[in-house]
Design an enzyme around this catalytic site. Structure first.
Site, mmCIF file in Angstrom:
data_model
loop_
_atom_site.group_PDB
_atom_site.id
_atom_site.type_symbol
_atom_site.label_atom_id
_atom_site.label_comp_id
_atom_site.label_asym_id
_atom_site.label_seq_id
_atom_site.Cartn_x
_atom_site.Cartn_y
_atom_site.Cartn_z
ATOM 1 N N SER A 1 5.880 14.795 13.537
ATOM 2 C CA SER A 1 4.865 13.750 13.489
ATOM 3 C C SER A 1 4.815 13.169 12.086
ATOM 4 C CB SER A 1 3.492 14.307 13.857
ATOM 5 O OG SER A 1 2.912 14.981 12.741
ATOM 6 N N ASP A 2 4.271 11.972 11.950
ATOM 7 C CA ASP A 2 3.949 11.473 10.615
ATOM 8 C C ASP A 2 2.668 12.163 10.162
ATOM 9 O OD1 ASP A 2 3.983 10.026 8.232
ATOM 10 O OD2 ASP A 2 4.442 8.137 9.230
ATOM 11 N N TRP A 3 2.320 11.964 8.915
ATOM 12 C CA TRP A 3 1.190 12.659 8.279
ATOM 13 C C TRP A 3 -0.100 12.483 9.094
ATOM 14 C CZ3 TRP A 3 1.066 14.370 2.790
ATOM 15 C CH2 TRP A 3 -0.205 14.793 2.371
ATOM 16 N N GLY A 4 -0.563 13.558 9.695
ATOM 17 C CA GLY A 4 -1.839 13.556 10.396
ATOM 18 C C GLY A 4 -1.835 12.919 11.761
#
Length: 733
Positions: free
Chosen positions: A266-269
C-alpha cells in the site's frame, strides 16, 4: 535458501508473525536510534506509533550503511526465526547524486541515459544499505495543477511505457541476487493516480474501464513486463472503490490478467484511509478488505498488525490469504539474497567511494542539460563568454534545485546557477531582485543598478520545490506577482532578457513569454543543475530536450494534452467566425507549448516523408522514412517523432498518438534517413467491449519535430473483416 525452505519457514511462523511481516513502518518504530528516517506522510493520524511495530518485516525511509547494518543486526537477534528486514525508500531520481526530476528526465527522450541514471541511483542506494526503491512512478499525467506531475515522465502512454522499462532495467539489472549494486523497483501508483479530479492530491478518480486500459495502464504493464518486483497501490478510488481495497483491480487485473506475482504494498496509510473513504467502517474492516484485495504489505498503519490475527481466528479471513502474501515477501527477500547476506550491499567504504563521485556528477550534469527545454530563442543564445551578464532573481544562488522528492539529496552538494555561470563567463554580477513571493523597492533598485552595467540580463525564476511534489496541488500555476513585477521592471531597461525557469510542473507563462528574448525550462535539474544550465547558456551544451507534457495557455484549458479526441464540431473544420464550434471565447484551444516541442541551437531541415506502401497487410509492415539534415554550423541532437491517427474507429480515436521516436545526433551539414516500421500492433486499441485489436480502414502516419509540426501521409489497413462488417455481424447475430 530454496523455495522448499521458504515454505518450511512459513509453516513455522505464527499468525501474528505473519501479520508483522505484512506491516511496514519507519525505522524509529522498529528500533530506537538517532536516525528516524525520512518522514513522507502523516504519523499521528495513523496511530501507528501507539502499537508495538518493532518486529515489522520491512522499514522505509532510513539509509546509510552503518545505520542499516546495525538495525538489521539488532532486528535479527531478537527475531525468533532470524528473518531479515527489507529496507525501502523513495529513491525517485537519484540517491545522493540527484538527477533532474522524472518529468524533466522524460524531456530528454533519451532512454539509455535515463536507464543509466537509475543504475547510478541503485549503486549509491545499495551501498547505503537499501533494497527497494519506490520508483518508477508510471502514472500518466494531464493536469499540471497536480504537484506530482514532477514524478511522472509525461502525458503519453507510449513514452511513459518506454521510460518505465528504462527505470526498471536501470534499478534491477539482470540478476538482483548476484548484482548487489542493484535494487528492486516498485512501480506506482496502481492505478490511474495521475487522473485525480481537479489536480488535487489524494482525490477521486472516475473514468471508464476502457479509458483506464487504453491510456493509464500501459506504463504499469510495461514496468511489469520488464520485471519490476513490486507494485504500490494508489490513494485514489477506481470505479468507486479505493485502489487499496479494490479486489477487481488487484486480483483480477493485476494478478490474473497482468500475471504479477510480486509484492503488492500500500502507499503510506492507504489501508487505514479506506475508513474515511467510506468503504470500511473501522480499521478491522480496512485490514480485511485490503488483505482480501491482495495487498501484501500495509505501509504505516497498525491495521494489519492489530487485526489480521483476530480476523483469521474468527474465520473471517483464511490464513491462506496471509500465507500467499508472506510467501511473496519471503521470496523477495530470497531474491535479494538477504537470508544468506542480510547486510547485502551495505558497505561504508563503497558508500564513500560511490556517492557523489566525479563519474556520477558528470552523468548528472549531462542529463540535466539534456532534460532542459529551450522554449524560446530570439537569437540571444548561446552567450559569448565575454558578454557582461546580470544574473538576477530568487534562484540566482539558490540550492533549491533538487525537487521535493530528492529526500536524501543535500543542498550543500548542489551547484547553484551563480556558481556554474561564474566558472564559464568572465563578467557576472548578481542581485536577488526579489524573493519567491515578495519584492521591495530596494531589491528592484539593486537589480536595476546591476543590470545597468550588463549586456544581457539572465532572470533565474521559478517555484520553490515545496510547491510541487506530493501534497503540492495548486489552482494557480503562474509565477508569483513579485517575480512577474521583476520581469516587467527589467524589460523597461530594453536589454536582452534570458529567463531560466526552475519548477516541477508546466506553468502558465503569459507575461513571461512576451517579455523574454529566450526561455530555458530547466525544471529541478538536480545536484549539477548550475553547471548544466551554464553549459546551455554558453553553448558548451546544445539544447535537445522536448516537452513530454503540454504547457497550457491558461489554467482554464486544463486538462490540455496532444492526444485528445476530435469533437463533432471541431473548430478547425468550421468557419472561424462560427460561434457554434468547440472552442473557448477568450483563449485558443491549443496549448502554449505542445507535447514534443523544444528548440535547439542547431537548425534541422526535414525532407519529404515517404511510405514504402500505401497499404498495410495483416502480418506485414510498411516503412515511414524521412531525411533530416543539420543545416547549421553547430552539432546537435534532434528527436524525430512518429504519430499515427486512426481516422474511423469503433470508438472515437485520438487526433494523434505517438508510436515511435528516434533521437539522432547530426554534425554540421550531416543528413540521416530516419525510418519507422508500422505494423498491426501499432493500430490496436481497446474497443467498447475492451477487446484489443486493430480495425480495417484509413490511417494517417505523421512525422516531424513535435506534435504540431508534422508531415502527414495516408495509408490503409484491411483485416479479415472490417469495422462495418463486424458491427453488422454483431447486430444481426
Amino acid at each position: 535458501m530454496k523455495d522448499t525452505q521458504l515454505h518450511e519457514l512459513l509453516q513455522q511462523m505464527t499468525t501474528n508473525e505473519k501479520a508483522e511481516q505484512m506491516s511496514q513502518v519507519v525505522s524509529m518504530l522498529v528500533q530506537s536510534h538517532s536516525e528516524t528516517g525520512k518522514i513522507t506522510g502523516p504519523i499521528a493520524a495513523m496511530d501507528v506509533a501507539k502499537e508495538d511495530m518493532s518486529k515489522s518485516g520491512s522499514i522505509l525511509g532510513a539509509s546509510g550503511a552503518k545505520t542499516l547494518k546495525q538495525i538489521q543486526k539488532n532486528y535479527m537477534e531478537r527475531h525468533r526465526l532470524n528473518i531479515p528486514l527489507l529496507f525501502m525508500a523513495d529513491v525517485i531520481h537519484g540517491y545522493k547524486t540527484v538527477f533532474p526530476v522524472p518529468l524533466a528526465l522524460g524531456c530528454s527522450w533519451d532512454l539509455s541515459a535515463v536507464e543509466k541514471s537509475a543504475e547510478i541511483a541503485a549503486k549509491e542506494a545499495s551501498a547505503a544499505g537499501l533494497h527497494v526503491t519506490f520508483s518508477p512512478m508510471a502514472d500518466l499525467v494531464r493536469d499540471p495543477r497536480w504537484g506530482r506531475v514532477m514524478e511522472s515522465t509525461g502525458e503519453d502512454p507510449y513514452l511513459n511505457s518506454e521510460f518505465a522499462r528504462a527505470f526498471v532495467r536501470g534499478y534491477q539489472g539482470e540478476d538482483l541476487e548476484q548484482d548487489t549494486d542493484r535494487i528492486a523497483a516498485c512501480v506506482k501508483h496502481f492505478a490511474a493516480y495521475g487522473a485525480s479530479e481537479g489536480g488535487r492530491d489524494y482525490n477521486t478518480v472516475d473514468m471508464s474501464e476502457r479509458q483506464l486500459r487504453e491510456y493509464y495502464m500501459p506504463a504499469y504493464e510495461a514496468a511489469l513486463e520488464e520485471g519490476a518486483e513490486m507494485v504500490m497501490t494508489a490513494f485514489n478510488t477506481v470505479d468507486g472503490i479505493p485502489a487499496t481495497s479494490n479486489r477487481h483491480l488487484m486480483r483480477t487485473v493485476l494478478r490474473n490478467e497482468l500475471k504479477f506475482n510480486g509484492v503488492l504494498i500500500s502507499d503510506w496509510g492507504a489501508v487505514q484511509e479506506t475508513v474515511p473513504h467510506g468503504v470500511a467502517a473501522n480499521n478491522r474492516e480496512a485490514a480485511l478488505k485490503s488483505a482480501l484485495a491482495g495487498v501484501d504489505i500495509d505501509m504505516m498503519t497498525p491495521c494489519y498488525k492489530q487485526h489480521l490475527t483476530s480476523l483469521v481466528d474468527s474465520g473471517e479471513l483464511s490464513e491462506a490469504v496471509l500465507d500467499e502474501a508472506v510467501l511473496r515477501i519471503l521470496q523477495l527477500k530470497q531474491k535479494l539474497g538477504l537470508f544468506d547476506h542480510p547486510y547485502r550491499g551495505a558497505d561504508e567504504k563503497r558508500e564513500e567511494q560511490l556517492i557523489l563521485s566525479d563519474e556520477h556528477r558528470t552523468k548528472a550534469r549531462e542529463l540535466a542539460a539534456k532534460s532542459s527545454v529551450l522554449l524560446k530563442n530570439d537569437g540571444v543564445l548561446p552567450l559569448n563568454t565575454t558578454q557582461r551578464v546580470a544574473l538576477i532573481g530568487p534562484f540566482t544562488d539558490s540550492t533549491d534545485l533538487l525537487g521535493r522528492w530528492a529526500i536524501f539529496g543535500e543542498p550543500a552538494d548542489v551547484v547553484t546557477l551563480k556558481t556554474g555561470l561564474t566558472k564559464q563567463l568572465t563578467a557576472v554580477e548578481t542581485a536577488a531582485g526579489c524573493d519567491i513571493e515578495s519584492i521591495t523597492d530596494a531589491q528592484i533598485s539593486e537589480a536595476r543598478k546591476t543590470a545597468d552595467n550588463a549586456d544581457v540580463i539572465i532572470l533565474a525564476l521559478g517555484e520553490p520545490s515545496e510547491l510541487s511534489g506530493e501534497a503540492g496541488s495548486k489552482t494557480d500555476i503562474r509565477l508569483s506577482e513579485a517575480q512577474m513585477h521583476l520581469v516587467r521592471s527589467m524589460r523597461e531597461l530594453n536589454k536582452p532578457i534570458i529567463t531560466i525557469l526552475f519548477n516541477g510542473r508546466p506553468l502558465d507563462l503569459r507575461g513571461i513569454l512576451d517579455e523574454s528574448d529566450a526561455i530555458i525550462e530547466a525544471w529541478f535539474p538536480g545536484t549539477e543543475g548550475g553547471h548544466a544550465v551554464a553549459d546551455l547558456l554558453t553553448g558548451a551544451a546544445n539544447p535537445s530536450g522536448k516537452l513530454t507534457m503540454s504547457f497550457p495557455y491558461t489554467v482554464g484549458q486544463i486538462p490540455v494534452y496532444y492526444n485528445a479526441f476530435k469533437t463533432g464540431r471541431p473548430k478547425e473544420d468550421l468557419d472561424p467566425n462560427d460561434r457554434y464550434a468547440s472552442k473557448y471565447m477568450d483563449a485558443p484551444n491549443e496549448p502554449l507549448f505542445p507535447f514534443g516541442f523544444g528548440l535547439s541551437y542547431s537548425e534541422f531541415t526535414y525532407g519529404d516523408a515517404r511510405l514504402s506502401s500505401n497499404d498495410l497487410q495483416p502480418g506485414g509492415s510498411l516503412e515511414l522514412s524521412v531525411d533530416v539534415k543539420n543545416t547549421s554550423g553547430i552539432t546537435g541532437e534532434e528527436t524525430v517523432q512518429m504519430y499515427i491517427r486512426d481516422l474511423v474507429g469503433e470508438v472515437v480515436r485520438p487526433v494523434l498518438e505517438l508510436k515511435g521516436f528516434e533521437k539522432i545526433r547530426l554534425e554540421p551539414g550531416e543528413a540521416k534517413i530516419v525510418t519507422f516500421s508500422i505494423h498491426e500492433d501499432l493500430l490496436k486499441y481497446h474497443h467498447h467491449d475492451l477487446a484489443y485489436k486493430a480495425d480495417s480502414g484509413d490511417f494517417i502516419a505523421s512525422v516531424g519535430t513535435d506534435s504540431q509540426t508534422l508531415q502527414h501521409l495516408r495509408f490503409s489497413y484491411k483485416t479479415h473483416s472490417s469495422v462495418t462488417e463486424t458491427v453488422l455481424e454483431e447486430r444481426y447475430t
